[in-house]
Design an enzyme around this catalytic site. Sequence first.
Site, mmCIF file in Angstrom:
data_model
loop_
_atom_site.group_PDB
_atom_site.id
_atom_site.type_symbol
_atom_site.label_atom_id
_atom_site.label_comp_id
_atom_site.label_asym_id
_atom_site.label_seq_id
_atom_site.Cartn_x
_atom_site.Cartn_y
_atom_site.Cartn_z
ATOM 1 N N ASP A 52 0.870 -1.186 0.000
ATOM 2 C CA ASP A 52 0.000 0.000 0.000
ATOM 3 C C ASP A 52 0.905 1.233 0.000
ATOM 4 O OD1 ASP A 52 -2.332 1.473 0.006
ATOM 5 O OD2 ASP A 52 -2.637 1.328 2.171
ATOM 6 N N ASP B 253 2.224 2.553 7.951
ATOM 7 C CA ASP B 253 1.021 1.849 7.532
ATOM 8 C C ASP B 253 1.338 0.475 6.908
ATOM 9 O OD1 ASP B 253 -1.648 1.482 7.283
ATOM 10 O OD2 ASP B 253 -2.012 3.145 5.897
HETATM 11 N N1 LIG Z 1 4.426 6.938 14.085
HETATM 12 C C1 LIG Z 1 3.700 7.989 13.718
HETATM 13 N N2 LIG Z 1 4.067 9.235 14.088
HETATM 14 C C2 LIG Z 1 3.316 10.306 13.730
HETATM 15 N N3 LIG Z 1 2.200 10.237 12.999
HETATM 16 C C3 LIG Z 1 1.776 9.034 12.594
HETATM 17 C C4 LIG Z 1 2.493 7.851 12.929
HETATM 18 N N4 LIG Z 1 1.839 6.783 12.390
HETATM 19 C C5 LIG Z 1 0.766 7.293 11.752
HETATM 20 N N5 LIG Z 1 0.711 8.645 11.863
HETATM 21 C C6 LIG Z 1 -0.331 9.542 11.322
HETATM 22 O O1 LIG Z 1 -1.562 8.834 11.299
HETATM 23 C C7 LIG Z 1 -2.085 8.745 9.973
HETATM 24 C C8 LIG Z 1 -2.762 7.394 9.783
HETATM 25 O O2 LIG Z 1 -1.818 6.347 9.967
HETATM 26 P P1 LIG Z 1 -1.770 5.101 8.995
HETATM 27 O O3 LIG Z 1 -0.835 4.107 9.598
HETATM 28 O O4 LIG Z 1 -1.462 5.542 7.606
HETATM 29 O O5 LIG Z 1 -3.245 4.555 9.138
HETATM 30 P P2 LIG Z 1 -4.378 4.198 8.064
HETATM 31 O O6 LIG Z 1 -4.169 2.756 7.773
HETATM 32 O O7 LIG Z 1 -5.630 4.433 8.782
HETATM 33 O O8 LIG Z 1 -4.156 5.044 6.839
HETATM 34 C C9 LIG Z 1 -0.893 8.981 9.085
HETATM 35 O O9 LIG Z 1 -1.267 9.529 7.852
HETATM 36 C C10 LIG Z 1 -0.047 9.942 9.887
HETATM 37 O O10 LIG Z 1 -0.513 11.273 9.701
HETATM 38 MG MG LIG Z 2 -2.356 5.294 5.745
#
Ligand SMILES: Nc1ncnc2c1ncn2[C@@H]1O[C@H](COP(=O)(O)OP(=O)(O)O)[C@@H](O)[C@H]1O
Ligand SMILES: [Mg+2]
Length: 280
Positions: A190, A207
């Site tokens: 992804d 992600d």
């Molecule tokens: N380790 C992290 N530190 C800071 N922000 C994070 C972190 N992990 C995720 N985020 C924030 O959270 C959002 C969603 O996380 P993500 O893992 O992409 O979840 P989803 O699967 O819902 O898209 C990201 O776009 C980012 O802005």
């Molecule tokens: Mg994401």
Amino acid sequence: MPDESKIERDRIEKRRFRIKDIDQLKLVDDVFNEYTLKALYEIMNRRIVLEVYGPIAQGKEAKVIWGKDYDGKDLALKVYYTLANRFVNRNPYIIGDRRFSGKPSNPFKLASMWCRKEFRNMKRAYEAGVLVPRPIAFYSNILVMEFIGEEGVPAPLLKDVPPDDVQAAYIDVILNVEKAFIIGKLIHADLSEYNILNWNNKLYIIDWGSAVDSSHPNFMDLLYRDVRNINRFFSKLGASVVDEGKITEALIKRSKGSYIVSDGRVIVDGKDLLGYLSIN
Ligand SMILES: Nc1ncnc2c1ncn2[C@@H]1O[C@H](COP(=O)(O)OP(=O)(O)O)[C@@H](O)[C@H]1O
Ligand SMILES: [Mg+2]
């Protein structure tokens, strides 16, 4: 002149939830149902997390919450939604991955399974030397990881803040894809500018919930698609990119040889990927 540091402090204070208020979390945010609260209690009892603050981001499968550990270090808590419907279209990813052959029976178990899957994938990627937030722990549907950003403000996504040196950043992402694939035996599946954080020009890949093992029957298509997404984004920014088919083929060929890691680079038959592709 408003006192900016005071405004900043107030802003942080507003988002802070003290432990004694933990039960109120479910009133302020619907992600905190009983199941999730129990998981949060457990994580706090284990002294992985000291304090929880407000949500900082909302994704398609989870809410990400800011917290702090006992050393005052920032944490990101990814809380997977426990609503059944949110996960329906994610099932295809799990089918075909030999690590997840059992069928989850309820939405809580399904959320926990995604959480566990993402944690394991992140750990593998992290140990392979891919730049990812350090995975710290997970319990039920909550994944705790290193926070990328500062004082509760997450690093921007690559799609919103392009790197200063697009060519170097492009190469960097491709080499990270190679490390995940050859060392970690993992395909993100992804990958795009939506799942990369740009923290002062260091690009963190996030992600990892959909990532698959390289034994996945569709691994070639998934790898190709990841590289194509990266190529599309970086060529739009003006980087000169290597054809996605060529890169995918190179990665698959190189994964069949034995590798060593030197200076953080994967070396197969004396060459790193750039040498193999005759770049530079
Ligand atoms: N380790 C992290 N530190 C800071 N922000 C994070 C972190 N992990 C995720 N985020 C924030 O959270 C959002 C969603 O996380 P993500 O893992 O992409 O979840 P989803 O699967 O819902 O898209 C990201 O776009 C980012 O802005
Ligand atoms: Mg994401």
